[in-house]
Design a protein around this motif. Structure first.
Motif, short mmCIF file in Angstrom:
data_model
loop_
_atom_site.label_atom_id
_atom_site.label_comp_id
_atom_site.label_asym_id
_atom_site.label_seq_id
_atom_site.Cartn_x
_atom_site.Cartn_y
_atom_site.Cartn_z
N UNK A 168 -74.24 -12.97 -52.13
CA UNK A 168 -74.17 -13.84 -51.27
C UNK A 168 -72.73 -14.73 -51.50
N UNK A 169 -71.97 -14.16 -52.41
CA UNK A 169 -70.60 -14.72 -52.71
C UNK A 169 -69.55 -14.45 -51.71
N UNK A 170 -69.81 -13.47 -50.75
CA UNK A 170 -68.93 -13.11 -49.89
C UNK A 170 -68.45 -14.20 -48.85
N UNK A 171 -67.16 -14.40 -48.74
CA UNK A 171 -66.66 -15.76 -48.00
C UNK A 171 -66.96 -15.29 -46.48
N UNK A 172 -67.08 -14.15 -45.91
CA UNK A 172 -67.36 -13.90 -44.66
C UNK A 172 -68.77 -14.15 -44.26
N UNK A 173 -69.81 -14.19 -45.32
CA UNK A 173 -70.87 -14.17 -45.13
C UNK A 173 -71.29 -15.80 -44.81
N UNK A 174 -70.71 -16.27 -45.89
CA UNK A 174 -70.82 -17.80 -45.82
C UNK A 174 -70.11 -18.48 -44.81
N UNK A 175 -69.25 -18.03 -44.25
CA UNK A 175 -68.61 -18.45 -42.81
C UNK A 175 -69.80 -18.19 -41.82
N UNK A 176 -70.12 -17.16 -41.60
CA UNK A 176 -71.16 -17.09 -40.74
C UNK A 176 -72.59 -17.69 -40.70
N UNK A 177 -72.73 -17.86 -42.06
CA UNK A 177 -74.09 -18.81 -42.17
C UNK A 177 -73.75 -20.10 -41.75
N UNK A 178 -72.51 -20.50 -41.97
CA UNK A 178 -72.16 -22.06 -41.79
C UNK A 178 -72.01 -22.14 -39.99
N UNK A 179 -71.59 -21.07 -39.52
CA UNK A 179 -71.55 -21.36 -37.93
C UNK A 179 -73.05 -21.41 -37.53
N UNK A 180 -73.78 -20.55 -38.08
CA UNK A 180 -75.31 -20.52 -37.51
C UNK A 180 -75.96 -21.99 -37.77
N UNK A 181 -75.66 -22.61 -38.88
CA UNK A 181 -76.15 -23.83 -39.28
C UNK A 181 -75.67 -25.02 -38.06
N UNK A 182 -74.30 -24.90 -37.96
CA UNK A 182 -73.78 -25.75 -37.18
C UNK A 182 -74.32 -25.72 -35.53
N UNK A 183 -74.57 -24.26 -35.28
CA UNK A 183 -74.91 -24.38 -34.04
C UNK A 183 -76.41 -24.93 -33.84
N UNK A 184 -77.11 -24.47 -35.09
CA UNK A 184 -78.71 -24.87 -35.00
C UNK A 184 -78.71 -26.41 -34.72
N UNK A 185 -77.74 -27.15 -35.39
CA UNK A 185 -77.74 -28.73 -35.37
C UNK A 185 -77.26 -29.19 -34.22
N UNK A 186 -76.82 -28.36 -33.09
CA UNK A 186 -76.26 -28.63 -31.82
C UNK A 186 -75.18 -29.11 -31.92
N UNK A 187 -74.14 -28.96 -33.14
CA UNK A 187 -72.65 -29.41 -32.99
C UNK A 187 -71.66 -28.66 -32.39
N UNK A 188 -72.30 -27.37 -31.82
CA UNK A 188 -71.18 -26.38 -31.51
C UNK A 188 -71.77 -25.68 -30.19
N UNK A 189 -71.63 -26.69 -28.80
CA UNK A 189 -72.21 -26.13 -27.57
C UNK A 189 -71.43 -24.86 -27.18
N UNK A 190 -72.15 -23.94 -26.64
CA UNK A 190 -71.55 -22.77 -25.88
C UNK A 190 -70.85 -21.99 -27.14
N UNK A 230 -71.80 -15.32 -35.50
CA UNK A 230 -70.65 -14.56 -35.85
C UNK A 230 -71.11 -13.31 -36.70
N UNK A 231 -70.23 -12.49 -36.31
CA UNK A 231 -70.12 -11.10 -36.97
C UNK A 231 -69.37 -11.16 -38.12
N UNK A 232 -69.65 -11.23 -39.43
CA UNK A 232 -68.83 -11.30 -40.47
C UNK A 232 -67.82 -10.16 -40.71
#
Length: 213
Positions: free
Chosen positions: A1-23, A48-50
């Motif tokens: 889980x130290x892969x920065x690409x994976x961290x970036x994709x997970x962050x995007x999913x979290x922000x989208x789930x919180x409703x902070x990234x419409x469309x 996001x595809x890492x």
């Protein structure tokens, strides 16, 4: 889980789930040495595809992968102005974007010291004058701001936040949206703000950028 690409994709999913990234709005990036990984143009942060991230150098030159988000100059500006920045988050979150359409509280921060957590986790957040999305001159203006910061509001557009890690940048984005919602909920009332001394104590303790009005 130290892969920065994976961290970036997970962050995007979290922000989208919180409703902070419409469309397909918003974009994320991480810095690895002298390279920047950034979400492609039109990317949906929820999916996001890492393996398919754009690769840039610090000047913003596209080196590999799909075409980058047109907002890449904003990301490059944050990386160049502070070598400790390792992640940048740009969103069109509803409440923060609404605040970006209002007059700023001060030249150094569009938002006043309404809560301790805003001062601790975000710090002063200036309003950067409007420009079309992707405008390089706006990014240059951000880079040249003569005081410390790790967040801005783009006028009539939305927030951009930087962090020493992606987790910190995401936490700051969540906190900025929360304080923006509180500010809007107060409407025309005159709330109690943290005093200069109170905000200063927090800023020093948590190494957060905060200045006088």
């Amino acid at each position: 889980m130290n892969d920065p690409r994976t961290h970036l994709a997970a962050a995007g999913a979290r922000l989208a789930a919180l409703g902070l990234s419409p469309g397909s709005s918003g974009n994320l990036s991480v810095r690895i040495d002298d390279r920047v990984l950034i979400t492609p143009t039109g990317a949906d942060l929820a999916a996001i595809d890492p393996r398919r991230l754009s690769v840039l150098d610090l000047a913003g030159t596209h080196l590999d992968g799909p075409s980058p988000s047109k907002e890449f100059p904003l990301h490059s500006a944050f990386y160049r102005r502070d070598t400790t920045t390792r992640a940048v988050v740009h969103l069109h979150a509803r409440h923060a974007t609404a605040v970006s359409c209002l007059p700023p509280w001060s030249p150094r921060s569009a938002i006043p010291p309404l809560t301790p957590y805003f001062v601790m986790r975000v710090g002063q957040t200036p309003l950067v004058p409007y420009a079309p999305p992707g405008d390089a001159a706006q990014a240059d203006a951000l880079e040249q701001l003569p005081f410390p910061l790790r967040a801005v509001l783009l006028q009539n557009h939305g927030p951009v936040l930087a962090g020493s890690t992606m987790a910190r940048a995401v936490d700051a984005a969540v906190e900025l949206e929360e304080v923006s919602a509180l500010l809007l909920a107060l409407g025309q009332r005159s709330p109690r703000l943290l005093t200069s001394d109170e905000a200063g104590v927090l800023a020093r303790k948590y190494d957060s950028p905060w200045g006088e009005r």
